[in-house]
Design a protein around this motif. Structure first.
Motif, PDB file in Angstrom:
ATOM      1  N   VAL A  84      -0.347  16.522  54.558  1.00  0.00           N
ATOM      2  CA  VAL A  84      -1.077  15.887  55.661  1.00  0.00           C
ATOM      3  C   VAL A  84      -2.450  16.535  55.835  1.00  0.00           C
ATOM      4  O   VAL A  84      -3.454  15.839  56.022  1.00  0.00           O
ATOM      5  N   ASN A  85      -2.525  17.844  55.745  1.00  0.00           N
ATOM      6  CA  ASN A  85      -3.836  18.497  55.869  1.00  0.00           C
ATOM      7  C   ASN A  85      -4.788  18.064  54.757  1.00  0.00           C
ATOM      8  O   ASN A  85      -5.975  17.848  54.996  1.00  0.00           O
ATOM      9  N   ALA A  86      -4.264  17.918  53.565  1.00  0.00           N
ATOM     10  CA  ALA A  86      -5.112  17.490  52.448  1.00  0.00           C
ATOM     11  C   ALA A  86      -5.538  16.030  52.633  1.00  0.00           C
ATOM     12  O   ALA A  86      -6.689  15.663  52.376  1.00  0.00           O
ATOM     13  N   GLN A  87      -4.601  15.201  53.093  1.00  0.00           N
ATOM     14  CA  GLN A  87      -4.947  13.790  53.332  1.00  0.00           C
ATOM     15  C   GLN A  87      -5.955  13.671  54.478  1.00  0.00           C
ATOM     16  O   GLN A  87      -6.851  12.821  54.455  1.00  0.00           O
ATOM     17  N   TYR A  88      -5.807  14.521  55.477  1.00  0.00           N
ATOM     18  CA  TYR A  88      -6.756  14.510  56.592  1.00  0.00           C
ATOM     19  C   TYR A  88      -8.165  14.822  56.069  1.00  0.00           C
ATOM     20  O   TYR A  88      -9.146  14.177  56.445  1.00  0.00           O
ATOM     21  N   ASP A  89      -8.235  15.794  55.191  1.00  0.00           N
ATOM     22  CA  ASP A  89      -9.543  16.150  54.630  1.00  0.00           C
ATOM     23  C   ASP A  89     -10.136  14.987  53.828  1.00  0.00           C
ATOM     24  O   ASP A  89     -11.328  14.689  53.928  1.00  0.00           O
ATOM     25  N   LEU A  90      -9.273  14.323  53.064  1.00  0.00           N
ATOM     26  CA  LEU A  90      -9.720  13.131  52.329  1.00  0.00           C
ATOM     27  C   LEU A  90     -10.315  12.099  53.290  1.00  0.00           C
ATOM     28  O   LEU A  90     -11.413  11.567  53.070  1.00  0.00           O
ATOM     29  N   LEU A  91      -9.568  11.816  54.365  1.00  0.00           N
ATOM     30  CA  LEU A  91     -10.010  10.771  55.294  1.00  0.00           C
ATOM     31  C   LEU A  91     -11.250  11.200  56.066  1.00  0.00           C
ATOM     32  O   LEU A  91     -12.247  10.475  56.122  1.00  0.00           O
ATOM     33  N   HIS A 131     -10.201  13.226  45.506  1.00  0.00           N
ATOM     34  CA  HIS A 131     -10.970  13.950  46.519  1.00  0.00           C
ATOM     35  C   HIS A 131     -10.667  15.433  46.355  1.00  0.00           C
ATOM     36  O   HIS A 131      -9.506  15.852  46.407  1.00  0.00           O
ATOM     37  N   VAL A 132     -11.721  16.220  46.142  1.00  0.00           N
ATOM     38  CA  VAL A 132     -11.524  17.647  45.875  1.00  0.00           C
ATOM     39  C   VAL A 132     -11.828  18.474  47.124  1.00  0.00           C
ATOM     40  O   VAL A 132     -12.848  18.266  47.791  1.00  0.00           O
ATOM     41  N   ILE A 133     -10.913  19.363  47.437  1.00  0.00           N
ATOM     42  CA  ILE A 133     -11.073  20.238  48.601  1.00  0.00           C
ATOM     43  C   ILE A 133     -11.213  21.670  48.102  1.00  0.00           C
ATOM     44  O   ILE A 133     -10.360  22.150  47.343  1.00  0.00           O
ATOM     45  N   LYS A 134     -12.246  22.346  48.536  1.00  0.00           N
ATOM     46  CA  LYS A 134     -12.458  23.736  48.106  1.00  0.00           C
ATOM     47  C   LYS A 134     -11.673  24.680  49.018  1.00  0.00           C
ATOM     48  O   LYS A 134     -11.543  24.425  50.216  1.00  0.00           O
ATOM     49  N   ASP A 135     -11.203  25.767  48.438  1.00  0.00           N
ATOM     50  CA  ASP A 135     -10.525  26.821  49.198  1.00  0.00           C
ATOM     51  C   ASP A 135      -9.484  26.258  50.166  1.00  0.00           C
ATOM     52  O   ASP A 135      -9.519  26.515  51.373  1.00  0.00           O
ATOM     53  N   PHE A 136      -8.572  25.484  49.613  1.00  0.00           N
ATOM     54  CA  PHE A 136      -7.547  24.843  50.437  1.00  0.00           C
ATOM     55  C   PHE A 136      -6.441  25.847  50.771  1.00  0.00           C
ATOM     56  O   PHE A 136      -5.870  26.496  49.888  1.00  0.00           O
ATOM     57  N   ALA A 137      -6.141  25.950  52.052  1.00  0.00           N
ATOM     58  CA  ALA A 137      -5.092  26.886  52.495  1.00  0.00           C
ATOM     59  C   ALA A 137      -3.787  26.144  52.729  1.00  0.00           C
ATOM     60  O   ALA A 137      -3.724  25.213  53.541  1.00  0.00           O
ATOM     61  N   PHE A 138      -2.756  26.530  51.999  1.00  0.00           N
ATOM     62  CA  PHE A 138      -1.421  25.953  52.185  1.00  0.00           C
ATOM     63  C   PHE A 138      -0.740  26.613  53.384  1.00  0.00           C
ATOM     64  O   PHE A 138      -1.122  27.716  53.807  1.00  0.00           O
ATOM     65  N   ALA A 139       0.289  25.948  53.880  1.00  0.00           N
ATOM     66  CA  ALA A 139       1.018  26.468  55.045  1.00  0.00           C
ATOM     67  C   ALA A 139       1.660  27.825  54.774  1.00  0.00           C
ATOM     68  O   ALA A 139       1.889  28.613  55.694  1.00  0.00           O
ATOM     69  N   ASP A 140       1.966  28.104  53.509  1.00  0.00           N
ATOM     70  CA  ASP A 140       2.612  29.386  53.188  1.00  0.00           C
ATOM     71  C   ASP A 140       1.596  30.525  53.048  1.00  0.00           C
ATOM     72  O   ASP A 140       1.968  31.650  52.747  1.00  0.00           O
ATOM     73  N   GLY A 141       0.305  30.229  53.242  1.00  0.00           N
ATOM     74  CA  GLY A 141      -0.714  31.266  53.145  1.00  0.00           C
ATOM     75  C   GLY A 141      -1.479  31.263  51.827  1.00  0.00           C
ATOM     76  O   GLY A 141      -2.564  31.836  51.728  1.00  0.00           O
ATOM     77  N   THR A 142      -0.918  30.586  50.825  1.00  0.00           N
ATOM     78  CA  THR A 142      -1.622  30.479  49.542  1.00  0.00           C
ATOM     79  C   THR A 142      -2.970  29.783  49.740  1.00  0.00           C
ATOM     80  O   THR A 142      -3.055  28.783  50.451  1.00  0.00           O
ATOM     81  N   VAL A 143      -4.014  30.329  49.113  1.00  0.00           N
ATOM     82  CA  VAL A 143      -5.300  29.628  49.100  1.00  0.00           C
ATOM     83  C   VAL A 143      -5.664  29.348  47.649  1.00  0.00           C
ATOM     84  O   VAL A 143      -5.688  30.267  46.819  1.00  0.00           O
ATOM     85  N   LEU A 144      -5.870  28.087  47.327  1.00  0.00           N
ATOM     86  CA  LEU A 144      -6.319  27.742  45.969  1.00  0.00           C
ATOM     87  C   LEU A 144      -7.797  27.371  46.021  1.00  0.00           C
ATOM     88  O   LEU A 144      -8.254  26.763  46.998  1.00  0.00           O
ATOM     89  N   PRO A 145      -8.552  27.750  44.993  1.00  0.00           N
ATOM     90  CA  PRO A 145      -9.993  27.478  45.002  1.00  0.00           C
ATOM     91  C   PRO A 145     -10.318  25.987  45.064  1.00  0.00           C
ATOM     92  O   PRO A 145     -11.347  25.585  45.593  1.00  0.00           O
ATOM     93  N   SER A 146      -9.387  25.171  44.570  1.00  0.00           N
ATOM     94  CA  SER A 146      -9.673  23.742  44.530  1.00  0.00           C
ATOM     95  C   SER A 146      -8.363  22.954  44.508  1.00  0.00           C
ATOM     96  O   SER A 146      -7.487  23.220  43.681  1.00  0.00           O
ATOM     97  N   VAL A 147      -8.259  21.997  45.415  1.00  0.00           N
ATOM     98  CA  VAL A 147      -7.086  21.122  45.448  1.00  0.00           C
ATOM     99  C   VAL A 147      -7.589  19.686  45.477  1.00  0.00           C
ATOM    100  O   VAL A 147      -8.592  19.388  46.125  1.00  0.00           O
ATOM    101  N   SER A 148      -6.890  18.833  44.749  1.00  0.00           N
ATOM    102  CA  SER A 148      -7.339  17.450  44.627  1.00  0.00           C
ATOM    103  C   SER A 148      -6.296  16.483  45.191  1.00  0.00           C
ATOM    104  O   SER A 148      -5.100  16.649  44.955  1.00  0.00           O
ATOM    105  N   VAL A 149      -6.768  15.502  45.933  1.00  0.00           N
ATOM    106  CA  VAL A 149      -5.887  14.434  46.421  1.00  0.00           C
ATOM    107  C   VAL A 149      -6.268  13.148  45.699  1.00  0.00           C
ATOM    108  O   VAL A 149      -7.410  12.683  45.804  1.00  0.00           O
TER     109      VAL A 149
END
Lengths: 333, 333
Positions: free
Chosen positions: B94-101, B6-24
């Motif tokens: 958890v945020n990435a898994q929430y997006d998946l679900l 499951h691919v999430i665009k512009d995923f924001a990590f808790a530390d403030g990092t934003v990656l253009p694409s994160v996959s679960v």
């Protein structure tokens, strides 16, 4: 403390190696007392930081503190060319200590031998190898035969050091004249210390932040000192050599058969075993099992959250508790 | 098993990092079942070796198995440039898994979340971060906040690897086109494995030679596989990244105050806690303490000598025991 060296000529190790000269470092405390005790150092132990009970349970004993071979004070890889690093054995330590006592100090009987950890494993060897010489023994946080779990735990620090980026075996640094080229192994020894550190005490000890009783505000402060400065002065190969002796430790090598029961069954002296309740690698259930094989064993489990360090002299409450047990054990004879 | 991403665009990590694409990475088992469960992977866990209870307690559940960020299947240092290695947090998982679900599978309610070890720590975060979504939780051999003892134990494998002779950080090997120059870290990962290995089970497990039930004749045979081939396919930086998330694990970061009591007090769902009696780093006394802070907690201690591995699915007897507890826990609702 006045540290002396007893030199043995043409010393034969158990593996067949003969060195022209081997030295046992020792100190004599309470020199004028009538009874005699031998106290043996532990892993990473030096004579001066060994818990000797000299002011308590052994105050009436002349106490000989002897350094294990490999500890950097006695003959060791760091100070002796051709030292048998990979095969050093507790039998070698006991034979060298016997020579110190018999030929150096003219002592033919020991009222008590006391050992903690590797010192305790040495004490087991004393009991089986020289049964006529040892009247009593006190074995603290130790075992007769190193357990598989203990061997496996030691693989961690060993591999951390041996595979570190700045470890160079001392044999590769020894010059033709016997001198050694210095090559600090800072990262390797810290990795060793890190892989060792969580085993020292217990989960409860960390949970209760007991490092504060040692003067450290935080776990990180304790960690910094424990895995760094506390290793100052230690040569990597001395650590590895002692660690190997510990991993190979097995009193059965000196017994009548390959059975632990048969071997421990030969012990004539009364033995006080004091494992610590929370020790993570010399577990009390092992001491309990061994106590069942020793004809005259007394088992007293140190009630402490200090884990292995309960037996080391690090925590005054535990040290006092052990002292009381030793008084009672020796007094009942 | 059909592993999807499951691919999430512009995923924001808790530390403030934003990656253009994160996959679960995830898999769905028992796809036609009515109830829904989420099972989260553990340290060094892959989707296919995760214990899912799919044929037992969760046979009536559609089971979504989700891989933690950093595990090499989901986005990780090994497959994602600029991955926030030093700061990855359970909140991110958890945020990435929430997006998946929510957005991938259109699931808005979970009948149960199940996690072992780091999966259990993730489950704690689920309970506090998405209280309305989780009806029940099963937390196996884990803790809400990583203990000082556990942090210290992990310093061993971490330093063994980071200071090894063949470790080169992946960031130093990434080319301008995003590809990575291969640099096997054989000695470093073995040192990591050695420093980890004795913690996995228990002293009793070694004493009873329980590695024989896994098909190994000797401890040395078990050691060889456990600290060598079992790490095949693991990238050093993925191991270190997950280890760091574990060391920093603390559900209080998501709570109303900096108090564990206050944070766990917000949990509405019934929670089954199953620590293992002989687990050396997720100690039962900690789970017992946490159970006292969770409004609807059930504590069942796995009676096993398999230590931490009791909860992993390695030992069929323990797995059956846990399965029975989960059946009874979910059935009583």
């Amino acid at each position: 403390m006045d540290i002396k060296h007893h030199v043995i000529k043409d010393f034969a190790f158990a593996d067949g190696t003969v060195l022209p000269s081997v030295s046992v470092a020792y100190a004599v405390l309470n020199a004028s007392a009538k009874k005699t005790a031998l106290v043996v150092t532990c892993f990473r132990g030096r004579i001066t930081n060994t818990c000797t009970f000299t002011e308590g349970a052994l105050r009436d004993h002349r106490v000989v503190v002897a350094a294990l071979l490999g500890n950097g004070e006695s003959s060791s890889p760091s100070n002796t060319p051709n030292f048998p690093q990979a095969t050093l054995d507790y039998r070698d330590c006991v034979n060298a200590q016997y020579d110190l006592l018999a030929n150096g100090l003219h002592i033919d009987s020991l009222d008590v031998v006391v050992g903690f950890s590797m010192g305790g494993q040495t004490t087991y060897h004393w009991l089986v190898m020289y049964p006529g010489m040892v009247k009593n023994a006190v074995i603290i946080c130790s075992s007769a035969s190193t357990s598989g779990h203990n061997v496996q735990f030691l693989e961690g620090p060993r591999f951390a050091l041996e595979n570190s980026i700045d470890y160079v075996p001392i044999a590769n640094r020894r010059q033709p004249d016997g001198s050694v080229t210095d090559k600090p192994c800072v990262r390797g020894i810290q990795a060793f210390g890190k892989a060792y550190s969580a085993w020292l005490t217990s989960a409860e000890w960390f949970d209760q932040e007991s490092y504060q009783t040692l003067g450290f505000d935080t776990r990180a402060d304790w960690d910094f000192t424990t895995t760094g400065p506390n290793y100052n002065g230690w040569e990597a190969d001395d650590l590895l050599t002692m660690l190997g002796m510990w991993q190979r430790g097995d009193v059965k090598k000196t017994g009548p058969t390959d059975s632990l029961q048969d071997t421990l069954g030969t012990i004539k002296a009364p033995v006080l075993l004091m494992p610590a309740e929370t020790d993570q690698y010399f577990r009390p259930f092992v001491s309990k099992k061994e106590a069942g094989m020793i004809p005259k064993a007394t088992l007293k489990v140190i009630p402490s959250i200090w884990g292995h360090l309960a037996g080391s002299g690090s925590n005054p409450v535990d040290t006092q508790w052990m002292d009381d047990q030793i008084v009672s054990f020796l007094g009942s004879k």
